[in-house]
Design a protein around this motif. Structure first.
Motif, PDB file in Angstrom:
ATOM      1  N   PHE A   1       0.847  -1.192   0.000  1.00 34.86           N
ATOM      2  CA  PHE A   1       0.000   0.000   0.000  1.00 34.86           C
ATOM      3  C   PHE A   1       0.880   1.239   0.000  1.00 34.86           C
ATOM      4  CE2 PHE A   1       0.839   0.002   4.521  1.00 34.86           C
ATOM      5  CZ  PHE A   1       0.717  -1.329   4.896  1.00 34.86           C
ATOM      6  N   ARG A   2       0.239   2.359  -0.371  1.00 30.84           N
ATOM      7  CA  ARG A   2       0.994   3.613  -0.512  1.00 30.84           C
ATOM      8  C   ARG A   2       0.733   4.468   0.715  1.00 30.84           C
ATOM      9  NH1 ARG A   2       3.352   6.595  -4.667  1.00 30.84           N
ATOM     10  NH2 ARG A   2       2.613   8.723  -5.042  1.00 30.84           N
ATOM     11  N   THR A   3       1.800   4.823   1.421  1.00 31.73           N
ATOM     12  CA  THR A   3       1.636   5.709   2.577  1.00 31.73           C
ATOM     13  C   THR A   3       2.319   7.041   2.249  1.00 31.73           C
ATOM     14  OG1 THR A   3       3.648   4.939   3.670  1.00 31.73           O
ATOM     15  CG2 THR A   3       1.638   3.724   4.149  1.00 31.73           C
ATOM     16  N   SER A   4       2.062   8.053   3.052  1.00 33.17           N
ATOM     17  CA  SER A   4       2.587   9.399   2.747  1.00 33.17           C
ATOM     18  C   SER A   4       4.114   9.437   2.598  1.00 33.17           C
ATOM     19  CB  SER A   4       2.130  10.393   3.808  1.00 33.17           C
ATOM     20  OG  SER A   4       0.742  10.556   3.740  1.00 33.17           O
ATOM     21  N   PRO A   5       4.893   8.703   3.430  1.00 32.66           N
ATOM     22  CA  PRO A   5       6.350   8.776   3.225  1.00 32.66           C
ATOM     23  C   PRO A   5       6.786   8.248   1.862  1.00 32.66           C
ATOM     24  CG  PRO A   5       5.840   7.832   5.368  1.00 32.66           C
ATOM     25  CD  PRO A   5       4.542   7.932   4.624  1.00 32.66           C
ATOM     26  N   LEU A   6       5.931   7.435   1.224  1.00 31.17           N
ATOM     27  CA  LEU A   6       6.296   6.852  -0.074  1.00 31.17           C
ATOM     28  C   LEU A   6       5.952   7.787  -1.240  1.00 31.17           C
ATOM     29  CD1 LEU A   6       4.917   3.247   0.612  1.00 31.17           C
ATOM     30  CD2 LEU A   6       7.261   4.075   0.903  1.00 31.17           C
ATOM     31  N   VAL A   7       5.202   8.846  -0.963  1.00 33.00           N
ATOM     32  CA  VAL A   7       4.795   9.762  -2.038  1.00 33.00           C
ATOM     33  C   VAL A   7       5.985  10.578  -2.513  1.00 33.00           C
ATOM     34  CG1 VAL A   7       3.351  11.789  -2.542  1.00 33.00           C
ATOM     35  CG2 VAL A   7       2.393   9.852  -1.285  1.00 33.00           C
ATOM     36  N   GLY A   8       6.861  10.962  -1.579  1.00 30.52           N
ATOM     37  CA  GLY A   8       8.008  11.808  -1.915  1.00 30.52           C
ATOM     38  C   GLY A   8       8.589  12.385  -0.636  1.00 30.52           C
ATOM     39  N   PRO A   9       9.485  13.361  -0.748  1.00 30.18           N
ATOM     40  CA  PRO A   9      10.166  13.878   0.445  1.00 30.18           C
ATOM     41  C   PRO A   9       9.348  14.898   1.244  1.00 30.18           C
ATOM     42  CG  PRO A   9      10.975  15.014  -1.507  1.00 30.18           C
ATOM     43  CD  PRO A   9       9.987  13.968  -1.993  1.00 30.18           C
ATOM     44  N   GLU A  10       8.158  15.283   0.746  1.00 24.66           N
ATOM     45  CA  GLU A  10       7.484  16.442   1.329  1.00 24.66           C
ATOM     46  C   GLU A  10       6.998  16.211   2.761  1.00 24.66           C
ATOM     47  OE1 GLU A  10       7.083  15.462  -1.860  1.00 24.66           O
ATOM     48  OE2 GLU A  10       7.989  17.185  -2.876  1.00 24.66           O
ATOM     49  N   LEU A  11       6.558  14.989   3.085  1.00 28.74           N
ATOM     50  CA  LEU A  11       6.137  14.760   4.474  1.00 28.74           C
ATOM     51  C   LEU A  11       7.337  14.944   5.413  1.00 28.74           C
ATOM     52  CD1 LEU A  11       3.975  13.867   6.555  1.00 28.74           C
ATOM     53  CD2 LEU A  11       4.901  11.559   6.309  1.00 28.74           C
ATOM     54  N   ALA A  12       8.482  14.395   5.016  1.00 27.18           N
ATOM     55  CA  ALA A  12       9.690  14.553   5.848  1.00 27.18           C
ATOM     56  C   ALA A  12      10.047  16.031   5.987  1.00 27.18           C
ATOM     57  CB  ALA A  12      10.844  13.763   5.237  1.00 27.18           C
TER      58      ALA A  12
ATOM     59  N   SER B   1      12.222   7.745   8.201  1.00 22.72           N
ATOM     60  CA  SER B   1      13.439   7.977   9.002  1.00 22.72           C
ATOM     61  C   SER B   1      14.589   8.392   8.102  1.00 22.72           C
ATOM     62  CB  SER B   1      13.849   6.693   9.736  1.00 22.72           C
ATOM     63  OG  SER B   1      12.855   6.276  10.608  1.00 22.72           O
ATOM     64  N   ALA B   2      14.764   7.675   7.010  1.00 17.58           N
ATOM     65  CA  ALA B   2      15.885   7.967   6.108  1.00 17.58           C
ATOM     66  C   ALA B   2      15.740   9.360   5.507  1.00 17.58           C
ATOM     67  CB  ALA B   2      15.950   6.913   4.999  1.00 17.58           C
ATOM     68  N   ALA B   3      14.517   9.731   5.119  1.00 13.43           N
ATOM     69  CA  ALA B   3      14.315  11.044   4.498  1.00 13.43           C
ATOM     70  C   ALA B   3      14.544  12.162   5.507  1.00 13.43           C
ATOM     71  CB  ALA B   3      12.904  11.133   3.904  1.00 13.43           C
TER      72      ALA B   3
END
Ligand SMILES: C[S@@+](CC[C@H](N)C(=O)[O-])C[C@H]1O[C@@H](n2cnc3c(N)ncnc32)[C@H](O)[C@@H]1O
Length: 312
Positions: free
Chosen positions: A29-40, A73-75
């Motif tokens: 499934f797609r969660t917000s951290p997988l969308v791109g760097p913007e949540l980080a 975490s990585a982002a």
């Protein structure tokens, strides 16, 4: 047959279970951290406001509970400005530790003490609950076998019934949120200074569904909740009961929270396409990702539950 909480727990976390065997959320499934760097980026903005309010402690924590593949975490580590990164301790808490850059600490349990920001991103929904259903006016525990066939169990009593009356009085069927309340209260209690943030799909009293939301996810598709270890099992989180269990907190939508932290999905100025087409392309892609994160019918409708006594 056993009750749903036991079956759900075994299906996800017993040896060979869905998460225990190392399935990564990104495969299913797609969660917000997988969308791109913007949540980080937004969480780093929150972290830097906390840092200011805390007077710039020598070590500032970012703790990612239920880190999955560790993308968030990585982002956060990679995107932190150098001055902050020198003092930043990023910890990914995950039963099945993902492989991450050496600078990110990985552990299977929550740290005792957090100074900074603790985040549970789509963590609480993965905590199994008892499922109950009303039959002939009486609320009964729902039992289930490994194929997902259900049967009516004994009457619901004690703390589970108290929780239902307090938090979900109109339910015809419901997930009892007590284990999530307890897990969240425990996580919040570890934050000695700073803030704790839960981000999840959920509901609050005024919008509680009448029949619960237990479901399964497998390879990007929503599937029936069969507790055989083949799929993720999840249900929306009663965010207001988690908030109360941890002593209060503020609940808002992801869309509102990201706007407050400075993210905007506005398209770049049209003239930019002619003067700097590569920048226009990059900014258009970024605006699209932010639009996905803030879509009220999707990720933007997720709840942010924030606790902290030293917020700026
Ligand atoms: C739905 S996934 C979310 C992953 C990630 N945070 C994201 O949003 O992409 C939930 C994760 O929480 C982990 N988990 C659940 N309870 C945990 C606990 N008490 N300690 C550590 N990890 C936990 C599961 O193993 C799973 O990887």
């Amino acid at each position: 047959m056993r009750d749903w909480r036991q079956a759900w727990q075994a299906a996800l976390y017993s040896p060979g279970g869905f998460f225990a065997r190392g399935e990564r959320p990104s495969s299913h499934f797609r969660t917000s951290p997988l969308v791109g760097p913007e949540l980080a980026e937004a969480l780093l903005e929150l972290l830097s406001r906390l840092d200011f309010a805390l007077g710039g402690p020598a070590a500032l924590d970012f703790v990612d509970v239920g880190a999955g593949g560790g993308e968030l975490s990585a982002a956060v580590h990679d995107l932190a400005p150098p001055a902050l990164r020198r003092r930043l301790c990023v910890t990914a808490v995950e039963f099945q530790p993902p492989s991450l850059p050496a600078a990110v600490r990985v552990r299977p349990d929550l740290p005792e003490r957090v100074v900074g920001l603790l985040v549970g991103h789509e963590w609480l929904d993965s905590i199994p609950c008892q499922v109950v259903e009303v039959h002939s006016g009486q609320t009964r525990v729902v039992h289930v076998d490994d194929h997902g066939t259900e049967a009516v169990g004994p009457p619901v009593t004690g703390p589970a019934l108290d929780w239902l009356h307090r938090w979900w009085p109109e339910a015809e069927r419901a997930e009892i949120g007590l284990p999530r309340d307890e897990a969240w209260a425990d996580a919040v209690s570890r934050v000695r200074a700073g803030a704790a943030l839960a981000v999840d799909y959920g509901h609050v009293m005024a919008l509680r569904p009448r029949r619960g939301t237990l479901t399964g996810y497998l390879a990007g598709r929503q599937v029936p909740p069969v507790p055989d270890g083949s799929r993720d099992l999840t249900a929306h989180v009663a965010m207001d009961s988690c908030a109360a269990a941890a002593g209060g907190g503020v609940i808002t939508s992801q869309a509102a929270a990201l706007a407050a932290l400075g993210l905007s999905s506005a398209a770049p100025a049209s003239g930019l396409a002619a003067t700097d087409p590569l920048r226009w392309l990059a900014e258009t892609a970024r605006a699209g990702r932010i639009a996905e994160l803030t879509d009220p019918a999707g990720l933007g409708g997720f709840h942010w539950l924030l606790h902290g006594s030293m917020l700026p």
